[in-house]
Design a protein around this motif. Structure first.
Motif, PDB file in Angstrom:
ATOM      1  N   GLY A 279       2.996  -0.455   3.446  1.00 33.64           N
ATOM      2  CA  GLY A 279       2.883  -1.602   4.337  1.00 33.64           C
ATOM      3  C   GLY A 279       2.186  -2.802   3.736  1.00 33.64           C
ATOM      4  N   THR A 280       2.034  -2.803   2.420  1.00 30.76           N
ATOM      5  CA  THR A 280       1.218  -3.838   1.778  1.00 30.76           C
ATOM      6  C   THR A 280       1.785  -5.240   1.973  1.00 30.76           C
ATOM      7  OG1 THR A 280       0.621  -2.193   0.099  1.00 30.76           O
ATOM      8  CG2 THR A 280       0.109  -4.492  -0.391  1.00 30.76           C
ATOM      9  N   GLY A 281       3.092  -5.391   1.893  1.00 31.10           N
ATOM     10  CA  GLY A 281       3.694  -6.714   1.995  1.00 31.10           C
ATOM     11  C   GLY A 281       3.377  -7.394   3.316  1.00 31.10           C
ATOM     12  N   LEU A 282       3.535  -6.665   4.428  1.00 30.63           N
ATOM     13  CA  LEU A 282       3.245  -7.230   5.740  1.00 30.63           C
ATOM     14  C   LEU A 282       1.769  -7.589   5.861  1.00 30.63           C
ATOM     15  CD1 LEU A 282       4.236  -7.920   8.602  1.00 30.63           C
ATOM     16  CD2 LEU A 282       3.672  -5.546   9.253  1.00 30.63           C
ATOM     17  N   ILE A 283       0.913  -6.708   5.380  1.00 30.44           N
ATOM     18  CA  ILE A 283      -0.527  -6.946   5.474  1.00 30.44           C
ATOM     19  C   ILE A 283      -0.930  -8.187   4.687  1.00 30.44           C
ATOM     20  CG2 ILE A 283      -2.781  -6.017   4.806  1.00 30.44           C
ATOM     21  CD1 ILE A 283      -1.590  -3.213   5.390  1.00 30.44           C
ATOM     22  N   VAL A 284      -0.395  -8.333   3.491  1.00 33.44           N
ATOM     23  CA  VAL A 284      -0.773  -9.461   2.635  1.00 33.44           C
ATOM     24  C   VAL A 284      -0.296 -10.781   3.230  1.00 33.44           C
ATOM     25  CG1 VAL A 284      -0.346 -10.539   0.385  1.00 33.44           C
ATOM     26  CG2 VAL A 284      -0.961  -8.119   0.518  1.00 33.44           C
ATOM     27  N   ILE A 285       0.940 -10.852   3.689  1.00 32.54           N
ATOM     28  CA  ILE A 285       1.438 -12.120   4.247  1.00 32.54           C
ATOM     29  C   ILE A 285       0.694 -12.475   5.527  1.00 32.54           C
ATOM     30  CG2 ILE A 285       3.319 -11.188   5.668  1.00 32.54           C
ATOM     31  CD1 ILE A 285       3.438 -14.373   3.473  1.00 32.54           C
ATOM     32  N   ASN A 286       0.336 -11.484   6.326  1.00 34.62           N
ATOM     33  CA  ASN A 286      -0.423 -11.761   7.543  1.00 34.62           C
ATOM     34  C   ASN A 286      -1.845 -12.222   7.236  1.00 34.62           C
ATOM     35  OD1 ASN A 286       1.688 -11.189   9.254  1.00 34.62           O
ATOM     36  ND2 ASN A 286       1.003  -9.122   9.751  1.00 34.62           N
ATOM     37  N   THR A 287      -2.434 -11.670   6.176  1.00 31.42           N
ATOM     38  CA  THR A 287      -3.782 -12.078   5.777  1.00 31.42           C
ATOM     39  C   THR A 287      -3.792 -13.521   5.291  1.00 31.42           C
ATOM     40  OG1 THR A 287      -4.328  -9.778   5.204  1.00 31.42           O
ATOM     41  CG2 THR A 287      -5.740 -11.504   4.282  1.00 31.42           C
ATOM     42  N   ILE A 288      -2.732 -13.930   4.636  1.00 29.77           N
ATOM     43  CA  ILE A 288      -2.619 -15.335   4.225  1.00 29.77           C
ATOM     44  C   ILE A 288      -2.338 -16.225   5.436  1.00 29.77           C
ATOM     45  CG2 ILE A 288      -1.219 -16.994   2.927  1.00 29.77           C
ATOM     46  CD1 ILE A 288      -0.748 -14.804   0.848  1.00 29.77           C
TER      47      ILE A 288
END
Length: 406
Positions: A229-238
């Motif tokens: 799930g890293t991609g979703l987490i990273v874009i949401n954190t940005i």
């Protein structure tokens, strides 16, 4: 375990550990020039003490055998000797190391509420007791098999979502911060606008470090899920963080007439706080909306201390408690598949609210009792004359800046 996953958890652990010096910079720039050493020392003191307690017994307390257990047995693996000799020692110890960084920064966050007026020794005593009685058990409730982790199953509702610690870290720390602000009372001369940040670039540096480290904070746990799930987490954190900057600055412009760099930094932190519990459970568009809401609401919430009369020096309550509540409750409306407007019903909101307010009340009450007991015995607050002279020299015998003339 795949070596890539192992490498990532090592990196994530370093990123989250780096966040505590980031808090020190962020807070340090916001206080008086004669309080910067004291402010930063409270973060570094927490780093030293909580890491030791975590290894000795804290980690053992964060997993329970029964749903209604208060915490794990602190003596079940004192000093992690058994964990270090088990068949999966390498990955188990990495998980323990990663968890320690969350405990450290949670305690460090509280210190911002009592800037300029706290004794260092009293702070360290509070930090150790609060971590033992509050942070370690709450981590067990939410992540270690405790009652909050099983609340959805118990009530026949969706499970509580607190992916990276909105409840465990931010609501927990924010509630304790409010309690300590009440125990220690107001700074000498406290009123709106009486004390300006002494070093704005230091605060901006701290905010930048926090945003950098937050990718480990939010996405670090994905090492156990093959980084699925890293991609979703990273874009949401940005996205949420960037949107929160905008939300804060717009409110600041209308409220005070000028958007400030400290406002931008504070907005970024508010967005990071709000996205923490929900980073893996929101579509990116809803994460942007969350950021806007969190930035705007937190920009208004920091004014509450002047209306309600408590002196939260660096707005831990307005940013971390309020931002944490927004992030936790927002999931009740927009969590993927279970939010009220995304395919679910009010069940998700119910479990989020029960968890959030239970931790808020528990942390506030315990922090108030611990802080009050320290204040009435050895004293928590420095003398007024020492506060005016500068807590750095009176408590630590140092100054943050020494200008020499020839």
């Amino acid at each position: 375990m795949d070596t890539g996953n192992i490498a990532w958890v090592i990196m994530a652990t370093a990123l989250v550990l780096f966040m505590t010096p980031g808090v020190a910079f962020f807070y340090g720039g916001l206080v008086k020039a004669k309080s910067v050493v004291s402010m930063m020392m409270m973060s570094f003191g927490a780093l030293g003490l909580i890491a030791v307690l975590w290894i000795l017994y804290g980690y053992s307390m964060t997993a329970v055998d029964g749903v209604w257990d208060f915490a794990g047995n602190p003596f079940s693996d004192f000093g992690l000797g058994s964990l270090a000799t088990g068949e999966s020692a390498n990955t188990d110890l990495l998980g323990a190391a990663y968890g320690s960084t969350f405990a450290i920064i949670t305690v460090a966050l509280i210190s911002g509420a009592i800037a300029d007026r706290a004794k260092f020794g009293a702070w360290m005593i509070f930090a150790g007791i609060w971590a033992t009685l509050v942070y370690f058990p709450v981590a067990a409730w939410v992540w270690g098999g405790g009652w909050i982790m099983n609340l959805g199953e118990t009530l026949g509702l969706p499970e509580v979502i607190d992916y990276a610690g909105g409840t465990v870290v931010h609501i927990n720390a924010g509630a304790a911060a409010l309690a300590l602000a009440l125990v220690l009372g107001k700074r000498v001369g406290f009123q709106k606008g009486f004390d300006k940040p002494h070093n704005v670039p230091l605060t901006l540096l701290g905010a930048a470090i926090l945003w950098f480290g937050w990718f480990g904070f939010n996405a670090g746990a994905e090492w156990a899920n093959d980084l699925a799930g890293t991609g979703l987490i990273v874009i949401n954190t940005i996205g949420a963080t960037a949107a929160a900057i905008i939300g804060w600055l717009v409110v600041e412009k209308f409220k005070d007439g000028k958007p400030t760099s400290v406002g931008a930094a504070s907005g970024a932190v508010a967005g990071l706080v709000a996205i923490t519990p929900s980073c893996a459970n929101l579509e990116p568009g809803w994460a942007l909306l969350l950021g806007i809401v969190a930035g705007a609401v937190c920009a208004l919430a920091v004014e509450l201390k002047f209306k309600l009369g408590y002196d939260d020096s660096l707005d831990v309550v307005g940013i971390h408690l309020v931002g944490g509540l927004i992030g936790a409750l927002y999931l009740g409306f927009f969590a993927i598949d279970t939010g009220l407007f995304t395919g679910g019903d009010l069940g998700q909101l119910a479990t989020q609210a029960i968890a959030a307010f239970a931790v808020l009340i528990y942390s506030f009450v315990l922090a108030f009792i611990i802080g009050f007991a320290i204040e009435k015995t050895i004293g928590f607050r420095i003398k007024n004359e020492d506060e005016l002279a500068g807590v750095d020299t009176t408590v630590h015998g140092e100054s943050g800046y020494k200008l020499e003339t020839v």
